[in-house]
Design an enzyme around this catalytic site. Sequence first.
Site, short mmCIF file in Angstrom:
data_model
loop_
_atom_site.label_atom_id
_atom_site.label_comp_id
_atom_site.label_asym_id
_atom_site.label_seq_id
_atom_site.Cartn_x
_atom_site.Cartn_y
_atom_site.Cartn_z
N MET A 197 0.98 -1.26 0.00
CA MET A 197 0.04 0.02 -0.01
C MET A 197 0.91 1.27 -0.04
SD MET A 197 -3.35 -0.97 2.07
CE MET A 197 -2.73 -0.68 3.65
N HIS A 209 9.31 0.95 2.96
CA HIS A 209 10.16 1.50 4.03
C HIS A 209 11.12 -0.01 3.85
CE1 HIS A 209 8.09 -1.79 6.17
NE2 HIS A 209 7.00 -0.79 6.25
N HIS A 266 9.78 -3.40 3.22
CA HIS A 266 9.24 -3.58 1.90
C HIS A 266 10.44 -3.98 0.97
CE1 HIS A 266 5.76 -0.90 3.15
NE2 HIS A 266 5.24 -2.04 2.63
N GLY A 307 5.07 -9.67 4.13
CA GLY A 307 5.97 -9.42 5.68
C GLY A 307 5.38 -10.34 6.64
N GLN A 335 -2.70 -11.93 8.31
CA GLN A 335 -2.90 -11.62 6.91
C GLN A 335 -2.06 -12.65 5.94
OE1 GLN A 335 -2.71 -7.62 5.08
NE2 GLN A 335 -0.76 -8.25 4.40
N LEU A 349 9.13 -2.43 11.60
CA LEU A 349 8.88 -1.50 10.84
C LEU A 349 7.64 -1.54 10.11
CD1 LEU A 349 12.37 -1.07 8.82
CD2 LEU A 349 11.61 -0.13 11.02
O1 PAF Z 1 -0.24 -5.71 3.65
C1 PAF Z 1 -0.31 -4.74 2.87
O2 PAF Z 1 0.31 -3.86 2.84
C2 PAF Z 1 -1.92 -4.92 2.53
O3 PAF Z 1 -2.66 -5.59 3.17
C3 PAF Z 1 -1.81 -5.46 1.12
C4 PAF Z 1 -1.30 -7.14 1.10
C5 PAF Z 1 -1.02 -4.81 -0.05
C6 PAF Z 1 -3.37 -5.56 0.48
O4 PAF Z 1 -3.69 -4.52 0.22
#
Ligand code: PAF
Length: 280
Positions: free
Chosen positions: A30, A34, A37, A147, A153, A184
């Site tokens: 999203m 940082h 990512h 992550g 998730q 982070l």
């Molecule tokens: O972890 C995230 O940044 C979000 O939940 C994702 C997986 C990109 C879905 O929008």
Amino acid sequence: VQLFKQAKALRNYCLESKHEGKRIGFVPTMGALHKGHLSLLKRSIKENDITVCSVFVNPRQFNDKMDLQNYPRTFEADEALLNEVGCDVLFHPDEKEIYPDSSTMHFELDNLESVLEGAHRPGHFQGVAQVVYKLLDIVNPHKAYFGLKDYQQYLIIKKVAHLLQENIDIIGCETERDAQGLALSSRNLLLSDEGKKAALLFSRSLIDAKKMIATESIETIRSYVAGLFKKSSSCELEYFEIVNSDTLMKAEASSKNSLIACIAGYVEGVRLIDNLILIP
Ligand code: PAF
């Protein structure tokens, strides 16, 4: 980095690349990129021929309008960083591109969506599932990277990928932390220096829990962490749970394997989460 805004064009690009025998890695984000990512991107770049990164602040996964409004957006810096690290493709769709109409899909996520984050953020994981399903369907990568800070998730996305019936490897990557131990997160951008210092209570609680698990009961650890937060004037605890790391069901008092501690709360009005495997 090559910028795509249209799903159709990206889908064709990925299909053609696969026909040429190229392996595709995908890092959905999203934005507000940082070092966490970056480590996903670097791993994808190492393991694949082409790395696609998506930047899309998914409105459907925000159960709180203010949270969506305040979510950090740093597109230019993100694009520069992707160039620097050597990412091949940036997908930056607008909302209409991902959700052409208001229709929604429902995913069977069972108890995975009703506990922990799911219990406190109604609809959140249905929103995550919808966007990830769509993104995976467009890119159809060999591997997709997420992550482990968002551990729940990660489990849900594995389920969603399975529903797609494509052969996509969902890879969970270790949480990156700052030198003090703070996990982070894009949301850390919303914290003052004081707030960042205060937020160390989250990782400290997890580390203490890991030390205690060999000798103390789960109940004792839970009250200990609740006590730490009661004493703090700047951190508010939403939940601290020790659960089975496969099912996310509350660990029985006697169970001492596959345990993960998960924590969520607020600092300066910013919602933070973290977790730590206590026993693999
Ligand atoms: O972890 C995230 O940044 C979000 O939940 C994702 C997986 C990109 C879905 O929008």
